[in-house]
Scaffold this active site. Structure first.
Site, PDB file in Angstrom:
ATOM      1  N   SER A   1      14.985 -28.915  19.385  1.00 29.58           N
ATOM      2  CA  SER A   1      15.818 -29.473  18.325  1.00 29.58           C
ATOM      3  C   SER A   1      15.247 -29.117  16.913  1.00 29.58           C
ATOM      4  CB  SER A   1      15.722 -31.048  18.577  1.00 29.58           C
ATOM      5  OG  SER A   1      16.886 -31.536  17.509  1.00 29.58           O
TER       6      SER A   1
ATOM      7  N   ASP B   1      21.359 -30.304  22.020  1.00 26.51           N
ATOM      8  CA  ASP B   1      20.081 -30.525  21.710  1.00 26.51           C
ATOM      9  C   ASP B   1      19.088 -30.346  22.913  1.00 26.51           C
ATOM     10  OD1 ASP B   1      17.743 -32.034  21.001  1.00 26.51           O
ATOM     11  OD2 ASP B   1      18.871 -32.544  18.847  1.00 26.51           O
TER      12      ASP B   1
END
Length: 280
Positions: free
Chosen positions: A38, A161
């Site tokens: 991320s 993500d």
């Protein structure tokens, strides 16, 4: 000895990792391998490009712009964070704060980015070779928070993500040959992650991406398991865990200027331990 670093990201909390990166650059600490999750991928991209303070500018400056992250963005195109603005408009060679791609490319450090395949819920590890001049799609894919953002498509495949599929990839780093690994968390390391906040987004996500929804619903358990594994390796002297003692009012998508600076300063201070750990 092969040394590695993992940055687990965490939205605006990930400024802790930006402080770590800046201290490593200042201390000229050599690391062979980096794996970003991320927002952690953006931090470690700056380690790769050797651009001290660049990520700090993003968290404390650009992030307060409507174009960067806002309800306006979400209403307009279902992306609270405009990943194309962050990793394109600002970061391209002609952007306001470009990534030094030439330095990143020439840096011998191995660099990988984790994303979650939206259709399968499985982790995908993008190699450094997929990071290209003015094409930082791997970071966009790894940072696409479910429901807050649409999945980001890379080479025809939609991704969410990376923290859903492999939130703390310490075993991945050791399996890839690292002897010592620095793990950068953005939550206190002895506080367990809870499922509560993921239940609502998972219910929404299940309508379109059921496999990713299942991973999101159970992310808390995987995160806790992987942190526990990192702690076991830390007891053996193979891992150093860096983690904030407080969240300073920050969350994945919420920020305040004071909290950002306090989190950054703690990351910077905590990273003083890295040099001695890697050579011990």
């Amino acid at each position: 000895m092969k040394t590695g670093i993992i940055d687990v990201g965490g939205g605006f909390r990930a400024i802790y990792g930006a402080g770590v990166v800046d201290r490593l650059l200042e201390d000229d600490v050599h690391i062979d391998y980096a794996i970003g999750v991320s927002a952690g991928s953006a931090n470690l991209a700056c380690l790769l490009s050797k651009q001290k303070n660049r990520c700090y500018r993003f968290y404390t400056g650009y992030a307060f712009r409507r174009e960067y992250a806002s309800t306006y963005n979400f209403v307009k195109d279902h992306n609270f964070v405009d990943l194309d603005y962050v990793y394109g408009t600002l970061s391209n060679h002609d952007g306001e704060d470009p990534l030094d791609y030439a330095t990143a490319h020439d840096n011998p450090m191995d660099f990988q980015v984790v994303a979650c395949e939206a259709e399968t819920g499985e982790p995908h590890y993008f190699p450094k070779s997929r990071l290209r001049q003015d094409d930082y799609d791997v970071c966009k894919a790894s940072s696409a928070v479910p429901v807050a953002c649409e999945p980001y498509v890379v080479d025809g495949v939609p991704y969410f993500d990376g923290g859903i599929a492999d939130p703390v990839p310490v075993q991945k780093a050791l399996d890839d040959g690292c002897d010592k690994v620095v793990v950068v968390l953005t939550r206190p390391k002895d506080v367990l992650r809870e499922q509560r906040k993921d239940k609502g987004p998972a219910a929404i996500l299940r309508r379109t991406y059921p496999e990713s929804a299942e991973k999101l619903l159970n992310r808390y358990a995987l995160y806790n398991e992987e942190v526990a594994l990192a702690k076991r390796y830390e007891a053996e002297g193979r891992v150093l865990i860096l983690a904030p003692t407080d969240l300073f009012g920050l969350s994945t998508l919420h920020k305040n200027y004071e909290g950002l600076n306090r989190m950054y300063r703690q990351g910077y201070a905590d990273a003083a331990a890295v040099a001695d750990f890697l050579v011990a």
